[in-house]
Enzyme design. Structure first.
Site, PDB file in Angstrom:
ATOM      1  N   CYS A 192      10.228  11.039   3.303  1.00 47.20           N
ATOM      2  CA  CYS A 192      10.394   9.584   3.268  1.00 47.20           C
ATOM      3  C   CYS A 192      11.310   9.073   4.376  1.00 47.20           C
ATOM      4  CB  CYS A 192      10.896   9.148   1.899  1.00 47.20           C
ATOM      5  SG  CYS A 192       9.749   9.566   0.592  1.00 47.20           S
ATOM      6  N   HIS A 195      14.737   2.705   2.179  1.00 49.83           N
ATOM      7  CA  HIS A 195      13.482   3.262   1.664  1.00 49.83           C
ATOM      8  C   HIS A 195      13.345   2.858   0.198  1.00 49.83           C
ATOM      9  CE1 HIS A 195      10.429   5.910   0.346  1.00 49.83           C
ATOM     10  NE2 HIS A 195      11.238   6.749  -0.256  1.00 49.83           N
ATOM     11  N   ASN A 207       6.794   3.632  -4.358  1.00 50.49           N
ATOM     12  CA  ASN A 207       7.354   4.407  -3.252  1.00 50.49           C
ATOM     13  C   ASN A 207       6.219   4.794  -2.304  1.00 50.49           C
ATOM     14  OD1 ASN A 207       8.332   6.417  -1.570  1.00 50.49           O
ATOM     15  ND2 ASN A 207       9.483   7.472  -3.174  1.00 50.49           N
TER      16      ASN A 207
HETATM   17  N1  ACO Z   1       7.340   7.772 -18.876  1.00 45.24           N
HETATM   18  C1  ACO Z   1       7.990   8.069 -20.004  1.00 45.24           C
HETATM   19  N2  ACO Z   1       8.926   9.034 -20.085  1.00 45.24           N
HETATM   20  C2  ACO Z   1       9.202   9.711 -18.953  1.00 45.24           C
HETATM   21  C3  ACO Z   1       8.546   9.451 -17.739  1.00 45.24           C
HETATM   22  C4  ACO Z   1       7.577   8.438 -17.728  1.00 45.24           C
HETATM   23  N3  ACO Z   1       6.894   8.100 -16.612  1.00 45.24           N
HETATM   24  N4  ACO Z   1       9.042  10.276 -16.791  1.00 45.24           N
HETATM   25  C5  ACO Z   1       9.971  11.046 -17.389  1.00 45.24           C
HETATM   26  N5  ACO Z   1      10.063  10.708 -18.693  1.00 45.24           N
HETATM   27  C6  ACO Z   1      10.926  11.288 -19.730  1.00 45.24           C
HETATM   28  C7  ACO Z   1      11.323  12.702 -19.405  1.00 45.24           C
HETATM   29  O1  ACO Z   1      10.318  13.602 -19.823  1.00 45.24           O
HETATM   30  C8  ACO Z   1      12.591  12.826 -20.223  1.00 45.24           C
HETATM   31  O2  ACO Z   1      12.227  13.066 -21.569  1.00 45.24           O
HETATM   32  P1  ACO Z   1      13.020  14.141 -22.451  1.00 45.24           P
HETATM   33  O3  ACO Z   1      14.437  13.623 -22.496  1.00 45.24           O
HETATM   34  O4  ACO Z   1      12.299  14.092 -23.738  1.00 45.24           O
HETATM   35  O5  ACO Z   1      12.896  15.433 -21.698  1.00 45.24           O
HETATM   36  C9  ACO Z   1      13.201  11.430 -20.163  1.00 45.24           C
HETATM   37  O6  ACO Z   1      12.138  10.550 -19.759  1.00 45.24           O
HETATM   38  C10 ACO Z   1      14.323  11.301 -19.161  1.00 45.24           C
HETATM   39  O7  ACO Z   1      13.909  11.920 -17.958  1.00 45.24           O
HETATM   40  P2  ACO Z   1      14.815  11.876 -16.674  1.00 45.24           P
HETATM   41  O8  ACO Z   1      14.167  12.681 -15.597  1.00 45.24           O
HETATM   42  O9  ACO Z   1      16.219  12.223 -17.077  1.00 45.24           O
HETATM   43  O10 ACO Z   1      14.751  10.326 -16.317  1.00 45.24           O
HETATM   44  P3  ACO Z   1      15.609   9.518 -15.265  1.00 45.24           P
HETATM   45  O11 ACO Z   1      16.362   8.453 -15.921  1.00 45.24           O
HETATM   46  O12 ACO Z   1      16.337  10.444 -14.323  1.00 45.24           O
HETATM   47  O13 ACO Z   1      14.458   8.796 -14.427  1.00 45.24           O
HETATM   48  C11 ACO Z   1      13.316   9.012 -12.342  1.00 45.24           C
HETATM   49  C12 ACO Z   1      13.503   9.565 -13.744  1.00 45.24           C
HETATM   50  C13 ACO Z   1      12.785   7.605 -12.447  1.00 45.24           C
HETATM   51  C14 ACO Z   1      12.301   9.883 -11.607  1.00 45.24           C
HETATM   52  C15 ACO Z   1      14.664   8.993 -11.588  1.00 45.24           C
HETATM   53  O14 ACO Z   1      15.320  10.232 -11.727  1.00 45.24           O
HETATM   54  C16 ACO Z   1      14.487   8.679 -10.135  1.00 45.24           C
HETATM   55  O15 ACO Z   1      14.019   7.633  -9.753  1.00 45.24           O
HETATM   56  N6  ACO Z   1      14.892   9.571  -9.238  1.00 45.24           N
HETATM   57  C17 ACO Z   1      14.699   9.396  -7.827  1.00 45.24           C
HETATM   58  C18 ACO Z   1      13.299   9.798  -7.471  1.00 45.24           C
HETATM   59  C19 ACO Z   1      12.939   9.473  -6.061  1.00 45.24           C
HETATM   60  O16 ACO Z   1      13.506   8.603  -5.454  1.00 45.24           O
HETATM   61  N7  ACO Z   1      11.946  10.198  -5.522  1.00 45.24           N
HETATM   62  C20 ACO Z   1      11.420   9.962  -4.236  1.00 45.24           C
HETATM   63  C21 ACO Z   1      12.252  10.524  -3.153  1.00 45.24           C
HETATM   64  S1  ACO Z   1      11.678  10.109  -1.566  1.00 45.24           S
HETATM   65  C22 ACO Z   1      10.611  11.295  -0.947  1.00 45.24           C
HETATM   66  O17 ACO Z   1      10.968  12.050  -0.052  1.00 45.24           O
HETATM   67  C23 ACO Z   1       9.232  11.454  -1.497  1.00 45.24           C
END
Ligand code: ACO
Length: 329
Positions: free
Chosen positions: A112, A251, A281
Site C-alpha cells: 500500500c 493511505h 482500501n
Molecule cells: N465481521 C464480524 N466479525 C469480525 C469480522 C467481520 N468482518 N472480522 C473479524 N471479526 C471478528 C473476529 O473474528 C474476532 O472475533 P472473536 O473475538 O470471536 O475471535 C472479533 O471480530 C475481533 O477481531 P479483531 O481482529 O480483534 O478486530 P479488530 O477490532 O482488530 O478489527 C480490523 C479488525 C478491522 C481488521 C482492524 O484490526 C484493522 O483495521 N487493522 C488494520 C488493517 C489494515 O489496515 N490492513 C491493510 C494494510 S495496507 C496493505 O498493505 C494491504
C-alpha cells in the site's frame, strides 16, 4: 536542477459497487460491524474481464488529458501495484502497450506504500535531468487476492487506480520525501504462495495460500506509529511544520487509523482526508484517488501543502510533501 511538479491527476474506478449488506449475505458479518470497525460502507470491485492494467489505463488517460499531454510526450512510466496482471511481464509494460506509450516502463512493489515509492522514483528521474515528463500510476485489483469467505479480510479491500503526471518545473511541487522499510516482519501481511518460496500447486491452492493473510491488530498498531513519524520526517526534510499542512492524505485503510493519527498529530479531523466510506482500501490507488477527489471537488488551492502518506506490507511506509502548483479549477 529541475524541480518536479504535478501537472495532471486522473482516476478510474470499476463500475460494480459491493455494499456491506452484499457481503453480509455471503459471510458472517454485518454492516454495523464493518462500519464501526473500519468506516467502510461500500467498495468497487473489478469486472471479471478487467485487470489491474485496465484500471491503470483509465486513470492514466484521465491524468494525460488533465495535463494536456499526448502519450508520446511521456518519457517514463512508473506503476505502483501489488496485484500485477501476471508475474511477468510487468504491469507497467502491459499498461505502456495499452496506452500506446513509447517510453521505458517499470513496476514498483511496496504494497500500500507503492505509490509513494513510485513518486520518489519519478521525482528523482526529473530532478536528476533523466526525464522531463513522468506518468506515475497507482493501481490495484487487490480483491483478486482476497478470500471472499474470510470475513477478516474480505470486508476491507476495494479496487481502483489513480495517476499523476509529473513534469520538470521551475516551481518545486514535490518537496521532501521520507521512505522506510522493515523486512523483519513479512508475516504481518503477506500472500504466501505463488512466488519462488512456494510456487503455485494444487496443495497451495487447496490451502488458500494464494490469498492475502493479515494480522489486523499488528497492522493497526504499526500504522498509527508509522504515519505520524514519517509525516514529521518528510515535513522536516521540506523545512515545514505540521501547521503548514493544508491536508494530511493518508493511505485509506481504516477510519479508526485516520482518527487515531489525527489525534496523535493534534490535527483537526477535517484536515485528514477520508473517502474510505465509499472505496474501502484500494491499496496503491488510495492516495492518488484521494488527491483526485480533492482536486475534482475544487477543494485544492494553488499553494496548498499536502502530506501524502502510505504504509503497508513489507513492512513499508513513506510520506511525500507536495506543494499544489496547478491553477485552481
Ligand atoms: N465481521 C464480524 N466479525 C469480525 C469480522 C467481520 N468482518 N472480522 C473479524 N471479526 C471478528 C473476529 O473474528 C474476532 O472475533 P472473536 O473475538 O470471536 O475471535 C472479533 O471480530 C475481533 O477481531 P479483531 O481482529 O480483534 O478486530 P479488530 O477490532 O482488530 O478489527 C480490523 C479488525 C478491522 C481488521 C482492524 O484490526 C484493522 O483495521 N487493522 C488494520 C488493517 C489494515 O489496515 N490492513 C491493510 C494494510 S495496507 C496493505 O498493505 C494491504
Amino acid at each position: 536542477m529541475s524541480f518536479a511538479a504535478i501537472t495532471g491527476v486522473g482516476a478510474y474506478l470499476p463500475g460494480r459497487i459491493v455494499t456491506n449488506d452484499d457481503l453480509a449475505a455471503t459471510v458472517d458479518t454485518s454492516d454495523e460491524w464493518i462500519r464501526t470497525r473500519t468506516g467502510i460502507r461500500e467498495r468497487r470491485i473489478v469486472a471479471a474481464d478487467e485487470t489491474t492494467s485496465d484500471l491503470g489505463a483509465g486513470a492514466a488517460r484521465a491524468a494525460l488529458l488533465d495535463a494536456g499531454l499526448e502519450p508520446d510526450d511521456i518519457d517514463l512510466l512508473v506503476v505502483g501495484t501489488s496485484s500485477p496482471d501476471m508475474v511477468m511481464p510487468s504491469t507497467a509494460c502491459l499498461l505502456q502497450g495499452k496506452l500506446g506509450l513509447t517510453c521505458a516502463a517499470f513496476d514498483v512493489m511496496a504494497a500500500c506504500t507503492s505509490f509513494i515509492f513510485a513518486l520518489q522514483a519519478a521525482a528523482s528521474a526529473i530532478e536528476s535531468g533523466r526525464a522531463r515528463r513522468v506518468l506515475v500510476v497507482g493501481a490495484d485489483a487487490l480483491t483478486r487476492l482476497i478470500d471472499f469467505s474470510d470475513r477478516r479480510t474480505c470486508v476491507l479491500f476495494g479496487d481502483g487506480a489513480g495517476a499523476f503526471v509529473l513534469e520538470a518545473s521551475e516551481e518545486q511541487g514535490v518537496l521532501g520525501i521520507d521512505l522506510g522499510s522493515d523486512g523483519t516482519k513479512p508475516e504481518v501481511l503477506q500472500v504466501p504462495a505463488g512466488g519462488s518460496t512456494m510456487p503455485a500447486s494444487h496443495e497451495t491452492v487447496d490451502a488458500g495460500l494464494h490469498f492475502l493473510q493479515m494480522n489486523g491488530q499488528e497492522v493497526f498498531k504499526f500504522a498509527v506509529r508509522a504515519i505520524p513519524a514519517t509525516t514529521k520526517k518528510a515535513l522536516a526534510a521540506s523545512g515545514l511544520a505540521l501547521d503548514d499542512l493544508t491536508w494530511l492524505i493518508p493511505h485509506q485503510a481504516n477510519q479508526r487509523i485516520l482518527d487515531t493519527v489525527a489525534d496523535r498529530l493534534k490535527l483537526p479531523h477535517e484536515r485528514v482526508f477520508s473517502n474510505i466510506e465509499l472505496l474501502g482500501n484500494t491499496s496503491a490507488a488510495s492516495i492518488p484517488l484521494a488527491v483526485n477527489d480533492l482536486y475534482t471537488s475544487g477543494s485544492l488551492r494553488r499553494g496548498d501543502v499536502l502530506a501524502l502518506v502510505g504504509f503497508g506490507a513489507g513492512l513499508t511506509w513513506g510520506a511525500a510533501i507536495v506543494r499544489w502548483t496547478k491553477e485552481d479549477l
